[in-house]
Write a protein that holds these residues in place. Structure first.
Motif, PDB file in Angstrom:
ATOM      1  N   THR A 209     -39.200  43.701  52.959  1.00  0.00           N
ATOM      2  CA  THR A 209     -40.073  44.871  53.041  1.00  0.00           C
ATOM      3  C   THR A 209     -41.284  44.565  53.917  1.00  0.00           C
ATOM      4  O   THR A 209     -41.708  45.397  54.731  1.00  0.00           O
ATOM      5  N   LEU A 210     -41.845  43.379  53.756  1.00  0.00           N
ATOM      6  CA  LEU A 210     -43.001  42.987  54.560  1.00  0.00           C
ATOM      7  C   LEU A 210     -42.667  43.019  56.046  1.00  0.00           C
ATOM      8  O   LEU A 210     -43.467  43.509  56.865  1.00  0.00           O
ATOM      9  N   ARG A 211     -41.503  42.517  56.410  1.00  0.00           N
ATOM     10  CA  ARG A 211     -41.113  42.485  57.819  1.00  0.00           C
ATOM     11  C   ARG A 211     -40.994  43.898  58.399  1.00  0.00           C
ATOM     12  O   ARG A 211     -41.473  44.177  59.502  1.00  0.00           O
TER      13      ARG A 211
ATOM     14  N   LYS B 160     -31.112  45.302  45.760  1.00  0.00           N
ATOM     15  CA  LYS B 160     -32.098  46.150  46.432  1.00  0.00           C
ATOM     16  C   LYS B 160     -33.047  46.767  45.411  1.00  0.00           C
ATOM     17  O   LYS B 160     -32.681  47.022  44.275  1.00  0.00           O
ATOM     18  N   ARG B 161     -34.263  47.002  45.869  1.00  0.00           N
ATOM     19  CA  ARG B 161     -35.323  47.597  45.034  1.00  0.00           C
ATOM     20  C   ARG B 161     -35.597  46.750  43.788  1.00  0.00           C
ATOM     21  O   ARG B 161     -35.960  47.259  42.745  1.00  0.00           O
ATOM     22  N   ASN B 162     -35.326  45.443  43.916  1.00  0.00           N
ATOM     23  CA  ASN B 162     -35.606  44.484  42.833  1.00  0.00           C
ATOM     24  C   ASN B 162     -34.846  44.803  41.549  1.00  0.00           C
ATOM     25  O   ASN B 162     -35.319  44.534  40.442  1.00  0.00           O
ATOM     26  N   ARG B 163     -33.651  45.390  41.698  1.00  0.00           N
ATOM     27  CA  ARG B 163     -32.843  45.745  40.530  1.00  0.00           C
ATOM     28  C   ARG B 163     -31.852  44.630  40.209  1.00  0.00           C
ATOM     29  O   ARG B 163     -31.168  44.109  41.083  1.00  0.00           O
ATOM     30  N   GLU B 164     -31.781  44.299  38.939  1.00  0.00           N
ATOM     31  CA  GLU B 164     -30.852  43.276  38.474  1.00  0.00           C
ATOM     32  C   GLU B 164     -29.522  43.921  38.125  1.00  0.00           C
ATOM     33  O   GLU B 164     -29.481  44.989  37.522  1.00  0.00           O
ATOM     34  N   ARG B 165     -28.432  43.257  38.513  1.00  0.00           N
ATOM     35  CA  ARG B 165     -27.109  43.759  38.122  1.00  0.00           C
ATOM     36  C   ARG B 165     -26.165  42.574  37.955  1.00  0.00           C
ATOM     37  O   ARG B 165     -26.422  41.475  38.459  1.00  0.00           O
TER      38      ARG B 165
ATOM     39  N   ILE C  67     -16.816  50.529  40.087  1.00  0.00           N
ATOM     40  CA  ILE C  67     -17.127  50.060  41.440  1.00  0.00           C
ATOM     41  C   ILE C  67     -18.602  50.298  41.748  1.00  0.00           C
ATOM     42  O   ILE C  67     -19.282  49.460  42.338  1.00  0.00           O
ATOM     43  N   GLN C  68     -19.106  51.461  41.327  1.00  0.00           N
ATOM     44  CA  GLN C  68     -20.510  51.794  41.568  1.00  0.00           C
ATOM     45  C   GLN C  68     -21.441  50.756  40.939  1.00  0.00           C
ATOM     46  O   GLN C  68     -22.388  50.287  41.575  1.00  0.00           O
ATOM     47  N   ARG C  69     -21.158  50.393  39.694  1.00  0.00           N
ATOM     48  CA  ARG C  69     -22.020  49.421  39.014  1.00  0.00           C
ATOM     49  C   ARG C  69     -21.923  48.044  39.669  1.00  0.00           C
ATOM     50  O   ARG C  69     -22.915  47.330  39.802  1.00  0.00           O
ATOM     51  N   ALA C  70     -20.704  47.657  40.086  1.00  0.00           N
ATOM     52  CA  ALA C  70     -20.529  46.346  40.712  1.00  0.00           C
ATOM     53  C   ALA C  70     -21.267  46.267  42.050  1.00  0.00           C
ATOM     54  O   ALA C  70     -21.865  45.241  42.390  1.00  0.00           O
ATOM     55  N   LEU C  71     -21.238  47.354  42.816  1.00  0.00           N
ATOM     56  CA  LEU C  71     -21.896  47.370  44.122  1.00  0.00           C
ATOM     57  C   LEU C  71     -23.383  47.655  44.024  1.00  0.00           C
ATOM     58  O   LEU C  71     -24.123  47.436  44.984  1.00  0.00           O
ATOM     59  N   GLY C  72     -23.829  48.171  42.897  1.00  0.00           N
ATOM     60  CA  GLY C  72     -25.248  48.462  42.739  1.00  0.00           C
ATOM     61  C   GLY C  72     -25.697  49.702  43.467  1.00  0.00           C
ATOM     62  O   GLY C  72     -26.863  49.802  43.864  1.00  0.00           O
ATOM     63  N   HIS C  73     -24.786  50.669  43.654  1.00  0.00           N
ATOM     64  CA  HIS C  73     -25.161  51.923  44.313  1.00  0.00           C
ATOM     65  C   HIS C  73     -25.964  52.796  43.356  1.00  0.00           C
ATOM     66  O   HIS C  73     -25.628  52.918  42.171  1.00  0.00           O
ATOM     67  N   ALA C  74     -27.016  53.412  43.882  1.00  0.00           N
ATOM     68  CA  ALA C  74     -27.808  54.312  43.047  1.00  0.00           C
ATOM     69  C   ALA C  74     -27.075  55.616  42.787  1.00  0.00           C
ATOM     70  O   ALA C  74     -27.272  56.269  41.759  1.00  0.00           O
ATOM     71  N   SER C  75     -26.206  56.017  43.715  1.00  0.00           N
ATOM     72  CA  SER C  75     -25.506  57.294  43.606  1.00  0.00           C
ATOM     73  C   SER C  75     -23.999  57.078  43.636  1.00  0.00           C
ATOM     74  O   SER C  75     -23.492  56.287  44.443  1.00  0.00           O
ATOM     75  N   MET C  76     -23.283  57.791  42.770  1.00  0.00           N
ATOM     76  CA  MET C  76     -21.823  57.712  42.778  1.00  0.00           C
ATOM     77  C   MET C  76     -21.254  58.336  44.046  1.00  0.00           C
ATOM     78  O   MET C  76     -20.150  58.015  44.478  1.00  0.00           O
ATOM     79  N   GLN C  77     -22.025  59.248  44.663  1.00  0.00           N
ATOM     80  CA  GLN C  77     -21.573  59.869  45.901  1.00  0.00           C
ATOM     81  C   GLN C  77     -21.380  58.815  46.993  1.00  0.00           C
ATOM     82  O   GLN C  77     -20.450  58.892  47.795  1.00  0.00           O
TER      83      GLN C  77
END
Length: 605
Positions: free
Chosen positions: A255-257, A443-448, A566-576
């Motif tokens: 983010t800093l970069r 991404k966004r410092n989310r743990e999964r 698959i969504q949870r494994a990939l860490g997508h915020a949206s199922m779309q």
């Protein structure tokens, strides 16, 4: 006239490398060693043998002796003739060889742009240059001119010292080569250059934020938009305020970069183009900058270069995409909002500026880069075979990395930061083939938590054995604190050496190191795998670390893994977003059946 001998001519001209090899030969260095140090493989990939080197250098020595007798001093000629009568051929010492070389100066080839680099540089140097597509001296000059003073950073194991010698030699022979290394290809290491540069209006030098100093008139000390209330930050001017804002992201390097890039672009534009302090800009100025993003002026655009190089420019392309323009606008709006909150600015002019219009695309991610199932399986089989030799440690690292991304869907940042303490057998695994799980920070410092296949764990074990570590030793806190993937040899880059030197514990890969390892593996697959089609080669040639994350998503969808899983494994915020993988598999199925149905007879015939 009839008795006058004809002048001696050579069947070929000898290069500097040939003379170096001959000196070693005269000093009784074994021909096998000379072959390894000074001679490259031929066009068919055959390595020179000791016998060939001995024969070649004896013939060269005879040629040079003949030339020295013809063109050298009478004393030297008499000495060589006497040596030949006594020994059958003239024997040379280091001193007499030097005299022969001087007398035979006409035999030395003059460098030419079309000469292969192997004719003038040692085999190891030539091999590394050829690995980057640099095959001739002309290619080398063009590469230096294109990359600037840091050109050598794009060639593995070509350091600053060797680069200085190469550039100096190219400049020494530019008349015969016919091409010139331009002046701003520095001979010094560009990282030592870092003096502050004053930016104070049009025609100022464009430098990155860390080297920037703004002239007093445009520094913003008394900007029209400065707040009269008590400020919450100690910022004397706009540059101080920007640095205070960026300091918030010191623990988020990515983010800093990105934010640094957007703010330094805006600061440079405000001072060098608009001629105003950042804290004096109005809505009209912000609208003008939004238009500037769509078509930056040529002075702001240049090829990618290190931030320490005089070739550095704020933009690498002369037309940002609408998405990039919108991102820049939003980043600046957020930065100005913070400066208002801390009472540095009185108001936020970006609040009155609309975001650039962006066409909403049906599919926003390039999943077409995923490896097809058949190619992925063949690549895995090839890697397994390549990993069998005891010395194939680099292949074992590459296999562990590619499986971690291709079987678990990790981003490269997640793979680089994966730790042994976060990997364990899943408590919910009840099958014969045990499933492991790894917890990562995405991404966004989310743990999964992602699944890890038995094949990946097996590859990691092999990599840990190469590191001299016990993968299954869970009693040791030292083992648990280690990264899953770590280089066995520290790259010869200053940043890498400093990073590994400043820590007692082994360090994992950087994100750039992950990228380089993937590209190394792709090159190995392209060179080693048999039966690759043109489509296969295209996929491997363009495969980045993210391609293996797409490979995981696409193959999971093809195997009917539920989309929410698959969504949870990939860490997508949206199922779309995840549904794109399902659509891609459905599209592929439709194309396959189109071919199948096309082969059937038409019912109307």
């Amino acid at each position: 006239m009839a008795n006058r001998s004809l002048p001696i001519t050579l069947t070929r001209a000898y290069s500097r490398t040939d003379f170096t090899a001959l000196r070693a030969f005269v000093q009784r260095v074994p021909p096998a060693t000379i072959a390894r140090l000074y001679f490259s493989e031929d066009s068919d990939g055959n390595a020179p043998t000791a016998g060939w080197v001995s024969m070649y250098l004896r013939r060269m020595q005879a040629d040079l002796v003949d030339l020295a007798i013809e063109h050298g001093s009478p004393v030297l000629a008499d000495h060589l003739k006497a040596s030949a009568r006594a020994h059958g051929s003239a024997r040379l010492t280091a001193v007499t060889l030097k005299m022969v070389e001087q007398a035979a100066a006409l035999a030395v080839a003059r460098p030419d742009a079309q000469h292969p680099v192997g004719m003038w540089f040692r085999p190891l140097v030539s091999l590394r240059l050829k690995g980057e597509g640099i095959r001739t001296l002309g290619d080398l000059v063009a590469f230096c001119n294109r990359r600037g003073g840091s050109w050598w950073r794009g060639v593995p194991r070509i350091g600053a010292g060797r680069a200085r010698h190469i550039v100096a030699w190219l400049r020494q022979h530019e008349a015969s080569i016919g091409e010139r290394v331009i002046d701003d290809v520095e001979l010094e290491d560009p990282l030592v250059a870092g003096d502050p540069v004053v930016v104070d209006g049009p025609r100022s030098a464009l430098v990155p934020l860390e080297r920037m100093t703004i002239g007093a008139a445009l520094a913003g000390t008394n900007g029209a938009n400065r707040s009269n209330a008590f400020p919450f930050i100690r910022a004397r001017n706009d540059l101080d305020a920007v640095r205070a804002y960026l300091n918030r992201y010191r623990d988020q390097p990515k983010t800093l970069r990105v934010y640094t890039k957007e703010l330094e672009r805006f600061l440079l534009w405000a001072v060098a183009v608009r001629g105003k302090a950042m804290s004096a800009l109005m809505v009209e100025d912000c609208e003008a900058y939004k238009d500037f993003l769509g078509l930056p002026s040529p002075s702001f655009v240049g090829p990618r270069a290190p931030r320490s190089s005089p070739r550095w420019r704020p933009f690498a392309t002369d037309a940002l995409t609408p998405e990039s323009q919108r991102y820049a606008t939003r980043a600046l709006r957020a930065a100005f909002a913070w400066l208002v909150d801390v009472r540095y600015l009185a108001g936020n002019p970006w609040k009155a500026v609309n975001d650039p219009r962006v066409l909403k695309r049906e599919a926003s991610i390039r999943i077409d880069r995923a490896l097809p199932a058949d190619l992925w399986e063949r690549a895995r089989a090839f890697m397994d075979e390549a990993c069998e030799p005891v010395g194939a440690k680099q292949w074992r690292i590459a296999r562990a990395l590619l499986l971690l991304m291709g079987e678990s869907g990790l981003r490269r940042e997640e793979a680089a930061g994966a730790m042994r303490a976060r990997l364990a057998v899943s408590p919910h695994s009840i099958r014969v083939h045990t499933v492991w799980q790894l917890t990562v920070i995405g991404k966004r410092n989310r743990e999964r938590t992602v699944p890890v296949s038995p094949a990946t764990v097996s590859a990691l074990r092999a990599h840990w054995r190469d590191r001299g570590e016990d993968f299954d030793d869970l009693r040791s806190s030292a083992s648990l604190s280690l990264p899953l993937l770590a280089p066995l040899v520290v790259p010869s880059f200053r940043v890498a050496e400093a990073r590994h030197a400043n820590s007692d514990a082994p360090q994992g890969y950087s994100t750039q190191g992950v990228w380089r390892l993937v590209r190394w593996a792709m090159k190995g697959l392209l060179e080693g795998m048999d039966g690759l089609s043109e489509a296969d080669r295209t996929v491997l040639h363009g495969a980045s670390p993210h391609a293996f994350r797409h490979t995981f998503g696409t193959h999971a969808a093809a195997d009917d893994v539920p989309i929410d899983v698959i969504q949870r494994a990939l860490g997508h915020a949206s199922m779309q977003t995840t549904s794109i993988y399902v659509q891609a598999e459905q599209r592929r199925m439709a194309h396959e059946f189109e071919r199948f149905y096309a082969s059937e007879p038409d019912a109307n015939e």
